[in-house]
Design a protein around this motif. Sequence first.
Motif, PDB file in Angstrom:
ATOM      1  N   PHE A 140      13.683   2.893 -64.668  1.00 35.96           N
ATOM      2  CA  PHE A 140      12.715   3.884 -64.167  1.00 35.96           C
ATOM      3  C   PHE A 140      11.366   3.673 -64.842  1.00 35.96           C
ATOM      4  CE2 PHE A 140      14.098   7.487 -61.443  1.00 35.96           C
ATOM      5  CZ  PHE A 140      15.407   7.092 -61.202  1.00 35.96           C
ATOM      6  N   TYR A 193       9.876  -0.037 -63.769  1.00 34.87           N
ATOM      7  CA  TYR A 193       9.593  -0.334 -62.351  1.00 34.87           C
ATOM      8  C   TYR A 193       9.365   0.898 -61.478  1.00 34.87           C
ATOM      9  CZ  TYR A 193      11.483  -4.796 -63.900  1.00 34.87           C
ATOM     10  OH  TYR A 193      11.715  -5.952 -64.585  1.00 34.87           O
ATOM     11  N   GLY A 194       9.714   2.080 -61.982  1.00 32.68           N
ATOM     12  CA  GLY A 194       9.519   3.297 -61.187  1.00 32.68           C
ATOM     13  C   GLY A 194      10.711   3.574 -60.288  1.00 32.68           C
ATOM     14  N   GLU A 195      10.725   4.799 -59.735  1.00 29.35           N
ATOM     15  CA  GLU A 195      11.884   5.226 -58.950  1.00 29.35           C
ATOM     16  C   GLU A 195      12.057   4.402 -57.669  1.00 29.35           C
ATOM     17  OE1 GLU A 195      12.251   9.443 -58.222  1.00 29.35           O
ATOM     18  OE2 GLU A 195      13.982   9.133 -56.905  1.00 29.35           O
ATOM     19  N   ARG A 196      10.956   4.021 -57.018  1.00 25.70           N
ATOM     20  CA  ARG A 196      11.062   3.266 -55.755  1.00 25.70           C
ATOM     21  C   ARG A 196      11.833   1.977 -55.903  1.00 25.70           C
ATOM     22  NH1 ARG A 196       7.072   2.948 -51.027  1.00 25.70           N
ATOM     23  NH2 ARG A 196       7.449   0.721 -51.069  1.00 25.70           N
ATOM     24  N   GLU A 197      11.481   1.227 -56.940  1.00 24.45           N
ATOM     25  CA  GLU A 197      12.156  -0.049 -57.186  1.00 24.45           C
ATOM     26  C   GLU A 197      13.616   0.178 -57.570  1.00 24.45           C
ATOM     27  OE1 GLU A 197      11.452  -3.285 -56.753  1.00 24.45           O
ATOM     28  OE2 GLU A 197       9.767  -2.426 -55.658  1.00 24.45           O
ATOM     29  N   ARG A 229      15.483   2.597 -56.534  1.00 28.08           N
ATOM     30  CA  ARG A 229      16.225   2.931 -55.303  1.00 28.08           C
ATOM     31  C   ARG A 229      16.524   1.679 -54.479  1.00 28.08           C
ATOM     32  NH1 ARG A 229      18.358   7.269 -57.098  1.00 28.08           N
ATOM     33  NH2 ARG A 229      16.860   8.851 -57.626  1.00 28.08           N
ATOM     34  N   ALA A 230      15.572   0.737 -54.472  1.00 32.14           N
ATOM     35  CA  ALA A 230      15.785  -0.498 -53.704  1.00 32.14           C
ATOM     36  C   ALA A 230      16.923  -1.307 -54.339  1.00 32.14           C
ATOM     37  CB  ALA A 230      14.488  -1.306 -53.664  1.00 32.14           C
ATOM     38  N   ASN A 282      18.829   8.367 -50.268  1.00 34.89           N
ATOM     39  CA  ASN A 282      18.074   7.250 -49.707  1.00 34.89           C
ATOM     40  C   ASN A 282      18.636   6.945 -48.311  1.00 34.89           C
ATOM     41  OD1 ASN A 282      18.036   4.152 -49.272  1.00 34.89           O
ATOM     42  ND2 ASN A 282      16.421   4.502 -50.773  1.00 34.89           N
ATOM     43  N   THR A 303      18.612   4.419 -46.285  1.00 33.24           N
ATOM     44  CA  THR A 303      19.332   3.148 -46.112  1.00 33.24           C
ATOM     45  C   THR A 303      20.717   3.234 -46.753  1.00 33.24           C
ATOM     46  OG1 THR A 303      17.190   2.087 -46.400  1.00 33.24           O
ATOM     47  CG2 THR A 303      19.120   0.656 -46.525  1.00 33.24           C
TER      48      THR A 303
END
Length: 199
Positions: free
Chosen positions: A69, A72-76, A78-79, A105, A107
């Motif tokens: 987190f 890279y942050g939450e977006r990365e 989640r990916a 998420n 996806t």
Amino acid sequence: MTQPQAIALEQHIEKARRVLGQRNLVFVGLMGAGKSVIGRLVAQILEIPFVDSDHEIERVSRMTVPELFEAYGEREFRALEARVIKRLLRTGPRVLSTGGGAFMNDTTRAMVLADGLSVWLKADLDVLWERVSKRDTRPLLRTANPKQTLSDLLDQRYPVYEKADVTVQSRDDVKETIATETVIALAQLDSGQETVPKP
Ligand code: S3P
């Protein structure tokens, strides 16, 4: 457990295994709901392997969830989580416990609903708070008022968790009871027919 109770449980286990077929039993729900603890126990009862998606993410990235987190942050995150869960869903049967945000998420949720059998472990705010407040390992709760943050997450997420195939109430009870209730809930989905194995 009396002998008739043991026989009834055996029948539930057999039905639950039939319902699951070759799929993953995917535990979803908020942090502190007991997805890993109950998931592990259900795996033991059904005699199938257990895997935790957060542990798998940490293994492949060689970083902890808070480090991911942070870096890279939450977006990365989640990916990465979506990729790991996609791969884990390919092998079954087993129990897969997921991080609280995974099913949020689009996806990941679509994959879980298509390829797995999902169980929402639902718990009240106070039960969750009592458990998560003991450890500082959840990046989303590193806020000025973590209990309020948890409460907000509950409001946002419960309407989505509701889409899981099965809901089991998690609470302060012996974990064996909740695990057994999960197996019974699965057995109740049994129509007596084999589920179609995944292609
Ligand atoms: C998260 C829950 C955590 C972990 C990450 C994000 C969430 O897992 O994946 O901190 O968004 O709710 P647990 O639910 O196992 O605590």
